[in-house]
Design a protein around this motif. Structure first.
Motif, short mmCIF file in Angstrom:
data_model
loop_
_atom_site.label_atom_id
_atom_site.label_comp_id
_atom_site.label_asym_id
_atom_site.label_seq_id
_atom_site.Cartn_x
_atom_site.Cartn_y
_atom_site.Cartn_z
N ALA A 1 5.26 5.35 1.44
CA ALA A 1 4.71 4.11 1.99
C ALA A 1 3.55 4.42 2.91
O ALA A 1 3.56 5.42 3.64
CB ALA A 1 5.79 3.34 2.74
N TRP A 2 2.53 3.57 2.89
CA TRP A 2 1.37 3.78 3.74
C TRP A 2 1.66 3.28 5.14
O TRP A 2 2.17 2.18 5.33
CB TRP A 2 0.16 3.04 3.18
N THR A 3 1.36 4.12 6.12
CA THR A 3 1.47 3.74 7.53
C THR A 3 0.23 4.27 8.25
O THR A 3 -0.53 5.06 7.68
CB THR A 3 2.72 4.37 8.19
N LYS A 4 0.06 3.86 9.48
CA LYS A 4 -1.08 4.36 10.25
C LYS A 4 -0.97 5.88 10.42
O LYS A 4 -1.95 6.60 10.32
CB LYS A 4 -1.15 3.68 11.61
N GLY A 5 0.23 6.38 10.67
CA GLY A 5 0.44 7.81 10.80
C GLY A 5 0.31 8.54 9.47
O GLY A 5 0.04 9.73 9.42
N GLY A 6 0.48 7.81 8.38
CA GLY A 6 0.36 8.39 7.05
C GLY A 6 -1.06 8.76 6.69
O GLY A 6 -1.30 9.51 5.74
N GLN A 7 -2.01 8.25 7.46
CA GLN A 7 -3.41 8.57 7.19
C GLN A 7 -3.67 10.06 7.37
O GLN A 7 -4.47 10.65 6.66
CB GLN A 7 -4.32 7.75 8.10
N LYS B 1 0.84 -1.19 0.00
CA LYS B 1 0.00 0.00 0.00
C LYS B 1 0.88 1.24 0.00
O LYS B 1 1.84 1.32 0.76
CB LYS B 1 -0.90 0.03 1.23
N VAL B 2 0.54 2.19 -0.89
CA VAL B 2 1.27 3.44 -0.96
C VAL B 2 0.29 4.60 -1.00
O VAL B 2 -0.87 4.43 -1.38
CB VAL B 2 2.21 3.52 -2.18
N ILE B 3 0.76 5.77 -0.60
CA ILE B 3 -0.01 7.00 -0.66
C ILE B 3 0.57 7.82 -1.80
O ILE B 3 1.76 8.16 -1.78
CB ILE B 3 0.10 7.80 0.66
N ASP C 1 -4.59 9.56 -2.94
CA ASP C 1 -5.20 8.24 -3.04
C ASP C 1 -4.29 7.19 -2.40
O ASP C 1 -3.07 7.27 -2.49
CB ASP C 1 -5.45 7.84 -4.49
N VAL C 2 -4.90 6.22 -1.75
CA VAL C 2 -4.17 5.07 -1.22
C VAL C 2 -4.42 3.93 -2.20
O VAL C 2 -5.55 3.53 -2.42
CB VAL C 2 -4.65 4.69 0.20
#
Length: 148
Positions: free
Chosen positions: A38-44, A2-4, A17-18
């Motif tokens: 990279a997608w992380t919980k904090g990246g939200q 998953k990436v942002i 978009d994720v």
């Protein structure tokens, strides 16, 4: 993986978009060009900020994109390129060359990443390119490639 997306990527999505992509594509293309993180919980939080910023810009820029589209499609843009005999170019016309030619012709300053050329331009003559001005607005510009 998953990436942002931090920038618009043709065929994949818009900024904020994720998306789920293969690991190699993310590492070798998206991350190296700064198009995604990279997608992380904090990246939200970053996703929410990008989406909010895109929403405020999209409302204002739709009308502007429509007017720019009319301006671009009404004029022919001349692109000088090094050519040999028979009109064959040494190399090809790049999207950066197209963006510079549009600006020189009195058009708006375009990001080279928003310009799409269906086939590489390797000869002189008339060609077409598409510019993504807005997620809902695409302009087709006519290019006149000349030796020079």
């Amino acid at each position: 993986m998953k990436v942002i997306l931090t920038h618009e990527v043709s065929g994949l999505g818009a900024a904020g978009d994720v998306v789920d992509v293969k690991d190699g594509y993310a590492r070798n293309f998206l991350f190296r060009r700064g198009l995604a993180t990279a997608w992380t919980k904090g990246g939200q939080k970053q996703v929410d900020a990008i989406a909010q910023g895109r929403a405020t810009r999209a409302i204002k820029s739709l009308e502007e994109a429509q007017s720019i589209k009319g301006n671009l499609e009404s004029k022919s843009v001349t692109v000088p390129a090094h050519a040999g005999q028979g009109g064959r170019l040494f190399g090809a016309v790049s999207t950066a060359d197209i963006a510079a030619a549009v600006k020189a012709a009195g058009g708006p300053e375009l990001d080279k990443r928003t310009i799409e050329v269906p086939t590489p331009i390797k000869t002189t003559g008339t060609h077409a390119a598409t510019v993504r001005l807005h997620p809902e607005v695409r302009a087709t510009i006519e290019l006149e490639v000349v030796a020079g």
